[in-house]
Design a protein around this motif. Structure first.
Motif, short mmCIF file in Angstrom:
data_model
loop_
_atom_site.label_atom_id
_atom_site.label_comp_id
_atom_site.label_asym_id
_atom_site.label_seq_id
_atom_site.Cartn_x
_atom_site.Cartn_y
_atom_site.Cartn_z
N ALA A 20 0.83 -1.19 0.24
CA ALA A 20 0.40 -0.33 0.34
C ALA A 20 0.94 1.15 -0.06
N GLN A 21 0.67 2.20 -0.80
CA GLN A 21 0.88 3.44 -0.50
C GLN A 21 0.68 4.21 0.63
N TRP A 22 1.76 4.86 1.63
CA TRP A 22 0.34 5.63 2.21
C TRP A 22 0.73 7.54 2.04
N ALA A 23 1.17 7.56 1.26
CA ALA A 23 1.56 9.06 1.02
C ALA A 23 1.45 9.71 2.54
N ASN A 24 0.33 10.74 2.05
CA ASN A 24 -0.07 11.26 3.61
C ASN A 24 -0.98 11.21 4.51
N VAL A 25 -1.57 9.88 4.08
CA VAL A 25 -2.63 8.61 5.05
C VAL A 25 -2.38 8.85 6.32
N ASN A 26 -2.71 9.65 7.35
CA ASN A 26 -2.88 9.74 9.06
C ASN A 26 -3.60 8.82 9.01
N LEU A 27 -2.35 7.49 10.35
CA LEU A 27 -2.68 6.52 10.55
C LEU A 27 -3.31 6.55 12.00
N ALA A 28 -2.99 7.50 12.89
CA ALA A 28 -3.19 7.97 14.22
C ALA A 28 -5.12 7.64 14.07
N VAL A 29 -5.89 8.30 13.02
CA VAL A 29 -7.61 8.16 13.42
C VAL A 29 -8.13 6.61 13.36
N VAL A 30 -6.51 4.97 12.99
CA VAL A 30 -7.43 4.48 13.30
C VAL A 30 -6.88 3.60 14.45
N GLN A 31 -8.28 2.42 14.44
CA GLN A 31 -8.16 2.57 16.11
C GLN A 31 -6.87 0.25 16.88
N TRP A 32 -5.73 1.05 15.70
CA TRP A 32 -5.49 -0.56 15.46
C TRP A 32 -5.16 -1.87 16.23
N SER A 33 -5.37 -1.08 17.72
CA SER A 33 -5.25 -1.35 19.13
C SER A 33 -6.96 -3.24 19.32
N GLN A 34 -7.45 -2.47 18.41
CA GLN A 34 -8.51 -3.63 17.52
C GLN A 34 -8.91 -4.16 16.61
N VAL A 35 -7.44 -4.34 15.71
CA VAL A 35 -6.78 -5.25 14.74
C VAL A 35 -6.28 -6.38 15.21
N GLY A 36 -6.50 -7.05 15.20
CA GLY A 36 -5.97 -8.86 15.63
C GLY A 36 -4.58 -8.89 14.79
#
Length: 206
Positions: free
Chosen positions: A13-29
């Motif tokens: 995936a090409q992340w470019a300027n995507v803000n990853l902080a808005v995703v609740q990564w703790s819920q991704v197993g």
């Protein structure tokens, strides 16, 4: 449910300027790439070994790329979790590639320190070896010419683990004490080398 713990497929995936902080990564197993790789069938048909290897390689790549992207945005804890999953998946890749030496070494690094992401395992491994050999020294002291108190056995175990063992009075190279000390020194060396390799990879290799 299990489906709620599965994230999207993110390999290349090409992340470019995507803000990853808005995703609740703790819920991704796990990422969708890993979930796909762990499925033995597709469309009701069993996957070939080549296909499964390619899918696991993609899952490794996805987790590593996500970890790098998360770390770049200051999300170090989440990055560490996905970097650890990448290491677990890489071990599966080694096994499927028939690289059993690398597989076993990877397994050892995981057991001893979780590839640097589970430092508590290092402490447990250290204590198990130290107190295990301490018990062996005490058991061997019964009926032998050398008698040890528990604290003397502990000091001897720590010294031998770090390769600084010393011979007790009336102990020869053929005695069980000397053989135990040599075995602990070798085991200690292997564990220390594994620790160095693990934490070097964790903090410098990334």
């Amino acid at each position: 449910s299990e489906e709620q713990l599965i994230g999207p497929s993110l390999a290349d995936a090409q992340w470019a300027n995507v803000n990853l902080a808005v995703v609740q990564w703790s819920q991704v197993g796990m990422l969708g790439d890993e979930y796909k790789a762990r499925q033995g069938t597709r469309h009701g048909k069993r996957k070939s070994s080549v296909t499964r290897l390619e899918e696991y390689e993609a899952a490794v790549r996805a987790n590593r790329q996500l970890a790098v992207a998360l770390r770049a945005q200051g999300l170090d804890e989440e990055a560490a979790r996905f970097a650890y999953r990448a290491q677990l998946l890489q071990r599966i890749v080694f096994r499927r590639q028939g690289k059993f030496g690398q597989y076993l070494f990877s397994l050892l690094l995981d057991l001893l320190a979780g590839y640097g992401y589970r430092p508590g395992r290092s402490v447990i491994a250290y204590l198990v070896v130290i107190f295990g050999f301490m018990g062996l020294y005490l058991l061997n002291a019964h009926g032998a010419a050398v008698h040890l108190s528990w604290d003397e056995a502990l000091v001897l175990s720590v010294s031998c683990f770090h390769g600084r063992g010393f011979f007790l009075q009336n102990v020869t190279l053929g005695d069980a004490f000397a053989r135990l000390a040599a075995a602990e020194a070798v085991l200690g060396l292997l564990i220390e080398v594994s620790f160095i390799a693990t934490f070097t990879q964790r903090f410098f290799g990334r």
